[in-house]
Design an enzyme around this catalytic site. Structure first.
Site, PDB file in Angstrom:
ATOM      1  N   PRO A 226       0.827  -1.214   0.000  1.00  0.00           N
ATOM      2  CA  PRO A 226       0.000   0.000   0.000  1.00  0.00           C
ATOM      3  C   PRO A 226       0.858   1.260   0.000  1.00  0.00           C
ATOM      4  O   PRO A 226       1.806   1.344   0.783  1.00  0.00           O
ATOM      5  CB  PRO A 226      -0.796  -0.123   1.310  1.00  0.00           C
ATOM      6  CG  PRO A 226       0.027  -1.029   2.180  1.00  0.00           C
ATOM      7  CD  PRO A 226       0.723  -1.969   1.256  1.00  0.00           C
TER       8      PRO A 226
ATOM      9  N   THR B 255       0.434   5.561  -0.247  1.00  0.00           N
ATOM     10  CA  THR B 255      -0.250   6.843  -0.373  1.00  0.00           C
ATOM     11  C   THR B 255       0.417   7.652  -1.476  1.00  0.00           C
ATOM     12  O   THR B 255       1.634   7.810  -1.469  1.00  0.00           O
ATOM     13  CB  THR B 255      -0.152   7.579   0.986  1.00  0.00           C
ATOM     14  OG1 THR B 255      -0.937   6.858   1.911  1.00  0.00           O
ATOM     15  CG2 THR B 255      -0.618   9.015   0.898  1.00  0.00           C
TER      16      THR B 255
ATOM     17  N   ALA C  14      -0.859  -0.592  11.131  1.00  0.00           N
ATOM     18  CA  ALA C  14       0.590  -0.338  11.197  1.00  0.00           C
ATOM     19  C   ALA C  14       0.909   1.164  11.313  1.00  0.00           C
ATOM     20  O   ALA C  14       0.027   2.011  11.416  1.00  0.00           O
ATOM     21  CB  ALA C  14       1.261  -0.920   9.950  1.00  0.00           C
TER      22      ALA C  14
ATOM     23  N   TYR D  13      -0.679   4.605  13.246  1.00  0.00           N
ATOM     24  CA  TYR D  13      -2.029   5.156  13.066  1.00  0.00           C
ATOM     25  C   TYR D  13      -2.970   4.577  14.137  1.00  0.00           C
ATOM     26  O   TYR D  13      -2.534   3.888  15.058  1.00  0.00           O
ATOM     27  CB  TYR D  13      -2.505   4.925  11.628  1.00  0.00           C
ATOM     28  CG  TYR D  13      -1.626   5.677  10.649  1.00  0.00           C
ATOM     29  CD1 TYR D  13      -1.532   7.062  10.731  1.00  0.00           C
ATOM     30  CD2 TYR D  13      -0.841   5.006   9.722  1.00  0.00           C
ATOM     31  CE1 TYR D  13      -0.687   7.774   9.874  1.00  0.00           C
ATOM     32  CE2 TYR D  13       0.003   5.706   8.860  1.00  0.00           C
ATOM     33  CZ  TYR D  13       0.069   7.094   8.944  1.00  0.00           C
ATOM     34  OH  TYR D  13       0.898   7.797   8.117  1.00  0.00           O
TER      35      TYR D  13
ATOM     36  N   GLY E  85      12.123  -3.264   2.187  1.00  0.00           N
ATOM     37  CA  GLY E  85      13.470  -3.311   1.635  1.00  0.00           C
ATOM     38  C   GLY E  85      13.808  -4.598   0.885  1.00  0.00           C
ATOM     39  O   GLY E  85      14.990  -4.910   0.729  1.00  0.00           O
TER      40      GLY E  85
ATOM     41  N   GLY F 144       7.125  -2.116  -2.088  1.00  0.00           N
ATOM     42  CA  GLY F 144       6.572  -0.778  -2.146  1.00  0.00           C
ATOM     43  C   GLY F 144       7.226   0.018  -3.263  1.00  0.00           C
ATOM     44  O   GLY F 144       6.797  -0.013  -4.422  1.00  0.00           O
TER      45      GLY F 144
HETATM   46  C1  FMN Z   1       5.156   6.869  -1.067  1.00  0.00           C
HETATM   47  C2  FMN Z   1       4.842   5.876   0.015  1.00  0.00           C
HETATM   48  C3  FMN Z   1       3.567   5.832   0.560  1.00  0.00           C
HETATM   49  C4  FMN Z   1       3.227   4.885   1.528  1.00  0.00           C
HETATM   50  N1  FMN Z   1       1.932   4.794   1.986  1.00  0.00           N
HETATM   51  C5  FMN Z   1       1.558   3.766   2.770  1.00  0.00           C
HETATM   52  C6  FMN Z   1       0.167   3.537   3.080  1.00  0.00           C
HETATM   53  O1  FMN Z   1      -0.745   4.241   2.616  1.00  0.00           O
HETATM   54  N2  FMN Z   1      -0.121   2.494   3.888  1.00  0.00           N
HETATM   55  C7  FMN Z   1       0.843   1.668   4.428  1.00  0.00           C
HETATM   56  O2  FMN Z   1       0.530   0.735   5.158  1.00  0.00           O
HETATM   57  N3  FMN Z   1       2.164   1.855   4.115  1.00  0.00           N
HETATM   58  C8  FMN Z   1       2.530   2.850   3.295  1.00  0.00           C
HETATM   59  N4  FMN Z   1       3.847   2.977   2.908  1.00  0.00           N
HETATM   60  C9  FMN Z   1       4.843   1.969   3.340  1.00  0.00           C
HETATM   61  C10 FMN Z   1       4.997   0.901   2.252  1.00  0.00           C
HETATM   62  O3  FMN Z   1       3.828   0.120   2.117  1.00  0.00           O
HETATM   63  C11 FMN Z   1       6.177  -0.037   2.566  1.00  0.00           C
HETATM   64  O4  FMN Z   1       5.962  -0.604   3.840  1.00  0.00           O
HETATM   65  C12 FMN Z   1       7.524   0.668   2.535  1.00  0.00           C
HETATM   66  O5  FMN Z   1       7.676   1.428   1.333  1.00  0.00           O
HETATM   67  C13 FMN Z   1       8.685  -0.353   2.630  1.00  0.00           C
HETATM   68  O6  FMN Z   1       8.654  -1.258   1.538  1.00  0.00           O
HETATM   69  P1  FMN Z   1       9.676  -1.131   0.306  1.00  0.00           P
HETATM   70  O7  FMN Z   1      11.051  -1.184   0.913  1.00  0.00           O
HETATM   71  O8  FMN Z   1       9.389  -2.311  -0.571  1.00  0.00           O
HETATM   72  O9  FMN Z   1       9.412   0.179  -0.354  1.00  0.00           O
HETATM   73  C14 FMN Z   1       4.211   3.958   1.980  1.00  0.00           C
HETATM   74  C15 FMN Z   1       5.502   4.028   1.456  1.00  0.00           C
HETATM   75  C16 FMN Z   1       5.820   4.953   0.466  1.00  0.00           C
HETATM   76  C17 FMN Z   1       7.209   4.964  -0.126  1.00  0.00           C
END
Ligand code: FMN
Length: 358
Positions: free
Chosen positions: A22, A24, A174, A177, A294, A315
């Site tokens: 997810p 935002t 998570a 919030y 990551g 993400g």
């Molecule tokens: C731009 C952005 C927006 C995010 N928005 C949310 C969100 O709406 N809900 C959520 O649970 N995590 C959110 N996250 C966290 C990501 O879901 C994820 O946990 C985080 O990017 C680490 O994963 P990655 O290393 O694969 O990027 C967001 C992360 C990024 C970079």
């Protein structure tokens, strides 16, 4: 078994084990409605085994960012319907993330009211508002009637998500919030049935999970946790007991999955082997475990082969690479994400990342 082998989640067949996490993106239009650009963004990423949408507020009180979509109005359901129909036509599967920010908001988002929380404790941080950065005020501690109302709002939002054509929903427990604020003892100093003992602190998360399961059935419901997350004044004195207890309760409810966010380095720090939560959650929870944080192709393949996870969520790699499964399959180079356009820029940094051969 690999990242590319199909997987049955609950009773949903996923084409591969790669989940889009997810995220935002602040591109909603009107009063927090997903628009045509969001349809394109998600369709471009439909080759994920499962897409989890950006956090989507269950009520106007749950808002704490600008231009984030909701799932409480008819217009939002209509907007999301366009997204789910298009993603389904493209062969994708999609869950909606149900979100309430709790104290991580500002009266500017809440028609002048205070943000809400389990306890009236300061966060001591600023937050982005449409009028610039502002200090987060000490929140209003929710009364029992207000808590019941929030449970109903999660349930109504779950029903609207069904109407909007999603394949299921993920409860956002998570990242500091509302539900995280209730669960952890650093942010929950209540002395009634929603605070104090571990069972009491887990009461709201579990009641909300039950309410959402009543709408969808347990097999279509997931729950996201981030035990290592320590921003936004989040802390817990016994995280293993706290999150182990919640995983146990969710397991008894029979929900489809737990989505565990691990530390990604940087501010969140590196995870030491003895601090790792994944083996504990794996033991406590009978359903599917999704890991995130990551991951690259190699690490993701390893945790699946080792049996530590069933699915891995990506993400930023999905944000910057709409065709991530194909790139992984071909060992093709990846586009780098542009942080400057995470939350702004309309199509720039949203729908204009190139695909292979594109
Ligand atoms: C731009 C952005 C927006 C995010 N928005 C949310 C969100 O709406 N809900 C959520 O649970 N995590 C959110 N996250 C966290 C990501 O879901 C994820 O946990 C985080 O990017 C680490 O994963 P990655 O290393 O694969 O990027 C967001 C992360 C990024 C970079």
């Amino acid at each position: 078994m690999s990242l590319f082998s199909p997987y049955v989640l609950g009773d949903l067949r996923l084409a591969n084990r790669m989940v889009m996490a997810p995220m935002t993106r602040c591109r909603a239009i009107g009063v927090n409605v997903p628009g045509p650009l969001s349809v394109l963004y998600y369709v471009q990423r439909a080759s994920a085994g499962l897409i989890i949408t950006e956090g989507s507020q269950v009520s106007p009180q749950g808002v704490g960012f600008f231009r984030t979509p909701g799932i409480y109005s008819d217009a939002q359901v209509t907007g999301w319907k366009e997204v789910t129909s298009a993603v389904h036509r493209a062969g994708g599967k999609m869950f909606l993330q149900l979100w309430h920010v709790g104290r991580m908001s500002h009266p500017d988002y809440l028609s002048g009211s205070l943000p809400v929380a389990p306890s009236a404790l300061p966060v001591n941080e600023t937050i982005h508002t449409p009028a610039g950065k502002k200090f987060i005020p000490v929140p209003h501690a929710l009364g029992l009637t207000e808590i019941l109302k929030i449970v109903r709002e999660f349930q109504d939002a779950a029903a609207r998500a069904k109407e909007a054509g999603f394949d299921g929903v993920e409860i956002h427990g998570a990242n500091g919030y509302l539900l995280d604020q209730f669960l952890r003892d650093g942010s929950n100093h209540r002395t009634d049935r929603y605070g104090g003992s571990l069972a009491n602190r887990a009461r709201l998360p579990v009641e909300i999970a039950e309410a959402v399961v009543a709408v969808w059935g347990a097999k279509k419901v997931g729950y996201r946790i981030s035990p290592h997350f320590n921003l936004h004044a989040m802390s817990d004195t016994h995280p293993r007991e706290t999150f182990g207890h919640l995983a146990d309760r969710l397991s008894k409810l029979g929900i489809a999955y737990i989505h565990l966010v691990e530390p990604v380095g940087g501010k969140l720090g590196a995870v030491t082997p003895d601090a790792q939560m994944a083996p504990l959650i794996r033991k406590k929870f009978d359903g599917t475990l999704i890991l995130n944080g990551g991951y690259d192709k190699e690490r993701a393949t390893r945790v699946i082969e080792d049996g530590l996870a069933d699915l891995v969520a990506f993400g930023t790699p999905f944000l910057a690479n709409p065709d991530l499964p194909e790139r992984f399959m071909r060992d093709a180079p990846l586009n780098r994400e542009d942080m400057a356009t995470f939350y702004t820029g309309e199509e720039k940094g949203y729908t204009d990342y190139p695909v292979l051969g594109g």
